[in-house]
Design a protein around this motif. Structure first.
Motif, PDB file in Angstrom:
ATOM      1  N   PRO A 148       0.781  -1.398  -0.094  1.00 44.41           N
ATOM      2  CA  PRO A 148       0.055   0.069  -0.064  1.00 44.41           C
ATOM      3  C   PRO A 148       1.241   1.137  -0.433  1.00 44.41           C
ATOM      4  CG  PRO A 148      -0.871  -1.636   1.759  1.00 44.41           C
ATOM      5  CD  PRO A 148       0.203  -2.171   0.737  1.00 44.41           C
ATOM      6  N   LEU A 149       1.549   1.560   0.505  1.00 40.02           N
ATOM      7  CA  LEU A 149       2.644   2.478   0.905  1.00 40.02           C
ATOM      8  C   LEU A 149       3.514   2.790  -0.633  1.00 40.02           C
ATOM      9  CD1 LEU A 149       3.484   5.165   2.222  1.00 40.02           C
ATOM     10  CD2 LEU A 149       5.525   3.474   2.915  1.00 40.02           C
ATOM     11  N   ALA A 150       3.696   1.643  -1.056  1.00 40.58           N
ATOM     12  CA  ALA A 150       4.850   1.937  -2.311  1.00 40.58           C
ATOM     13  C   ALA A 150       3.293   1.891  -3.785  1.00 40.58           C
ATOM     14  CB  ALA A 150       4.973   0.656  -2.885  1.00 40.58           C
ATOM     15  N   ILE A 151       2.507   1.987  -3.506  1.00 41.59           N
ATOM     16  CA  ILE A 151       1.337   2.319  -4.177  1.00 41.59           C
ATOM     17  C   ILE A 151       0.811   3.487  -4.315  1.00 41.59           C
ATOM     18  CG2 ILE A 151      -0.994   1.755  -4.349  1.00 41.59           C
ATOM     19  CD1 ILE A 151      -0.730  -1.144  -4.281  1.00 41.59           C
ATOM     20  N   THR A 152       0.993   3.862  -2.448  1.00 45.05           N
ATOM     21  CA  THR A 152       0.078   5.593  -2.631  1.00 45.05           C
ATOM     22  C   THR A 152       1.612   6.185  -3.052  1.00 45.05           C
ATOM     23  OG1 THR A 152      -0.698   5.039  -0.225  1.00 45.05           O
ATOM     24  CG2 THR A 152       0.490   7.468  -0.936  1.00 45.05           C
ATOM     25  N   GLN A 153       2.684   5.735  -2.610  1.00 45.24           N
ATOM     26  CA  GLN A 153       4.118   6.801  -3.202  1.00 45.24           C
ATOM     27  C   GLN A 153       4.248   6.587  -4.895  1.00 45.24           C
ATOM     28  OE1 GLN A 153       7.764   7.164  -2.300  1.00 45.24           O
ATOM     29  NE2 GLN A 153       5.730   7.997  -0.531  1.00 45.24           N
ATOM     30  N   MET A 154       3.354   5.491  -5.739  1.00 48.32           N
ATOM     31  CA  MET A 154       3.676   5.466  -7.331  1.00 48.32           C
ATOM     32  C   MET A 154       2.111   6.831  -7.454  1.00 48.32           C
ATOM     33  SD  MET A 154       5.513   4.451  -8.253  1.00 48.32           S
ATOM     34  CE  MET A 154       7.349   4.825  -7.184  1.00 48.32           C
ATOM     35  N   ALA A 155       1.182   6.781  -7.069  1.00 44.19           N
ATOM     36  CA  ALA A 155       0.084   7.327  -7.015  1.00 44.19           C
ATOM     37  C   ALA A 155       0.413   8.708  -6.841  1.00 44.19           C
ATOM     38  CB  ALA A 155      -0.901   7.003  -5.690  1.00 44.19           C
TER      39      ALA A 155
ATOM     40  N   PHE B 292       2.310   2.057   8.104  1.00 47.67           N
ATOM     41  CA  PHE B 292       4.443   1.133   7.712  1.00 47.67           C
ATOM     42  C   PHE B 292       4.776   2.772   8.379  1.00 47.67           C
ATOM     43  CE2 PHE B 292       2.477  -2.032   5.510  1.00 47.67           C
ATOM     44  CZ  PHE B 292       2.828  -2.430   6.213  1.00 47.67           C
ATOM     45  N   THR B 293       4.965   4.205   7.475  1.00 52.28           N
ATOM     46  CA  THR B 293       6.024   4.997   8.215  1.00 52.28           C
ATOM     47  C   THR B 293       5.551   5.524   9.243  1.00 52.28           C
ATOM     48  OG1 THR B 293       4.593   5.829   5.887  1.00 52.28           O
ATOM     49  CG2 THR B 293       5.572   7.719   7.141  1.00 52.28           C
TER      50      THR B 293
ATOM     51  N   LEU C  49      10.816  16.008  11.976  1.00 49.03           N
ATOM     52  CA  LEU C  49       9.043  16.131  12.382  1.00 49.03           C
ATOM     53  C   LEU C  49       8.369  14.328  11.912  1.00 49.03           C
ATOM     54  CD1 LEU C  49       6.313  17.730  12.291  1.00 49.03           C
ATOM     55  CD2 LEU C  49       6.061  17.750   9.946  1.00 49.03           C
ATOM     56  N   LEU C  50       8.355  14.023  11.336  1.00 48.26           N
ATOM     57  CA  LEU C  50       8.362  13.386  10.519  1.00 48.26           C
ATOM     58  C   LEU C  50       9.080  11.870  11.462  1.00 48.26           C
ATOM     59  CD1 LEU C  50       7.041  10.728   9.034  1.00 48.26           C
ATOM     60  CD2 LEU C  50       9.439  10.255   7.873  1.00 48.26           C
TER      61      LEU C  50
ATOM     62  N   ILE D  90       3.963  15.743   2.773  1.00 49.08           N
ATOM     63  CA  ILE D  90       2.845  15.531   2.238  1.00 49.08           C
ATOM     64  C   ILE D  90       2.981  15.272   0.722  1.00 49.08           C
ATOM     65  CG2 ILE D  90       0.600  16.752   1.530  1.00 49.08           C
ATOM     66  CD1 ILE D  90       0.195  18.033   3.936  1.00 49.08           C
ATOM     67  N   HIS D  91       4.078  16.147  -0.042  1.00 51.01           N
ATOM     68  CA  HIS D  91       4.659  15.934  -1.137  1.00 51.01           C
ATOM     69  C   HIS D  91       4.996  14.441  -1.550  1.00 51.01           C
ATOM     70  CE1 HIS D  91       6.134  17.207  -5.135  1.00 51.01           C
ATOM     71  NE2 HIS D  91       7.176  16.545  -5.433  1.00 51.01           N
ATOM     72  N   SER D  92       5.839  14.170  -0.935  1.00 49.57           N
ATOM     73  CA  SER D  92       6.760  12.590  -0.617  1.00 49.57           C
ATOM     74  C   SER D  92       4.849  11.372  -0.696  1.00 49.57           C
ATOM     75  CB  SER D  92       7.509  12.797  -0.106  1.00 49.57           C
ATOM     76  OG  SER D  92       7.234  12.739   1.579  1.00 49.57           O
ATOM     77  N   SER D  93       4.178  11.436  -0.472  1.00 53.38           N
ATOM     78  CA  SER D  93       3.110  10.936  -0.286  1.00 53.38           C
ATOM     79  C   SER D  93       3.598  10.005   1.303  1.00 53.38           C
ATOM     80  CB  SER D  93       3.164   9.886  -1.201  1.00 53.38           C
ATOM     81  OG  SER D  93       2.836  10.542  -2.302  1.00 53.38           O
ATOM     82  N   LEU D  94       4.196  10.706   2.051  1.00 47.38           N
ATOM     83  CA  LEU D  94       4.088   9.765   3.853  1.00 47.38           C
ATOM     84  C   LEU D  94       3.305  10.243   4.957  1.00 47.38           C
ATOM     85  CD1 LEU D  94       8.318  10.253   4.086  1.00 47.38           C
ATOM     86  CD2 LEU D  94       7.337   8.304   4.055  1.00 47.38           C
ATOM     87  N   ILE D  95       2.330  11.302   4.688  1.00 47.22           N
ATOM     88  CA  ILE D  95       1.610  12.233   5.305  1.00 47.22           C
ATOM     89  C   ILE D  95       0.361  12.135   4.846  1.00 47.22           C
ATOM     90  CG2 ILE D  95       2.680  12.227   7.622  1.00 47.22           C
ATOM     91  CD1 ILE D  95       2.146  15.107   6.883  1.00 47.22           C
ATOM     92  N   THR D  96      -0.458  12.500   4.829  1.00 47.73           N
ATOM     93  CA  THR D  96      -1.860  13.045   4.122  1.00 47.73           C
ATOM     94  C   THR D  96      -2.394  14.256   4.889  1.00 47.73           C
ATOM     95  OG1 THR D  96      -3.048  11.766   4.488  1.00 47.73           O
ATOM     96  CG2 THR D  96      -2.461  11.470   2.575  1.00 47.73           C
ATOM     97  N   LYS D  97      -3.036  15.224   4.887  1.00 53.00           N
ATOM     98  CA  LYS D  97      -3.665  16.078   5.912  1.00 53.00           C
ATOM     99  C   LYS D  97      -5.077  16.284   5.089  1.00 53.00           C
ATOM    100  CE  LYS D  97      -3.936  21.073   7.037  1.00 53.00           C
ATOM    101  NZ  LYS D  97      -5.109  21.559   7.243  1.00 53.00           N
TER     102      LYS D  97
END
Length: 165
Positions: free
Chosen positions: A31-38, A158-159, A95-96, A139-146
């Motif tokens: 899922p995280l890799a898919i989120t990154q590609m999205a 996983f993050t 921050l992460l 957010i830009h790196s898809s590690l978090i969403t707001k």
């Protein structure tokens, strides 16, 4: 999941479903890799077909290095390379690090903003502008969403593991 993240249409579209499935298979269904590609697909305003075409032409080296399926038995990259931690500056990384200690979601931003002066972590954003810059990078790196309605951050589970570096 990929169709939903990229807002490319209806899941009932057979061709779209095949394209999304191909991308997801190449990413091992993670899922995280898919989120990154999205995130890449959205930032570059690509259709799923265009993205696959670019991948087949070798134009997305980072995608080829992220293929995690069973066909990549000699895969040598860590999950950290999938998440591209090495591209983050000190502020977003700090921050992460703090976010990784909290429940993955939703995280009230007020906690992170207000506590900035008290955090004894090198690089942690101290001013509102530094916080916004760090948050934007994550957010830009898809590690978090707001979630803009609740002023809360969401982080993939996983993050939320302590930052791997």
């Amino acid at each position: 999941f990929l169709i939903k993240l990229t807002s490319h249409g209806e899941e009932e579209d057979h061709q779209l479903h095949q394209e999304a499935t191909e991308i997801a298979k190449r990413l091992g269904g993670l899922p995280l890799a898919i989120t990154q590609m999205a995130g890449i697909i959205n930032r570059r305003a690509l259709s799923l077909a265009e993205f696959l075409d670019q991948v087949q032409q070798g134009k997305f080296e980072e995608f080829h290095s992220l293929q995690l399926g069973p066909q990549m038995r000699d895969y040598k990259h860590s999950l950290a390379s999938v998440w591209a931690f090495e591209q983050l500056q000190a502020g977003p990384l700090a921050l992460l690090d703090v976010i990784s200690l909290l429940d993955p979601g939703p995280i009230g931003e007020e906690i992170l903003r207000r506590g900035g002066q008290k955090v004894k972590l090198k690089g942690y954003p101290r001013t509102p502008d530094e916080y916004l810059d760090a948050r934007s990078a994550l957010i830009h790196s898809s590690l978090i969403t707001k979630n803009s309605k609740s002023a809360a951050l969401l982080v993939h589970r996983f993050t939320a593991l302590p930052a791997i570096r």
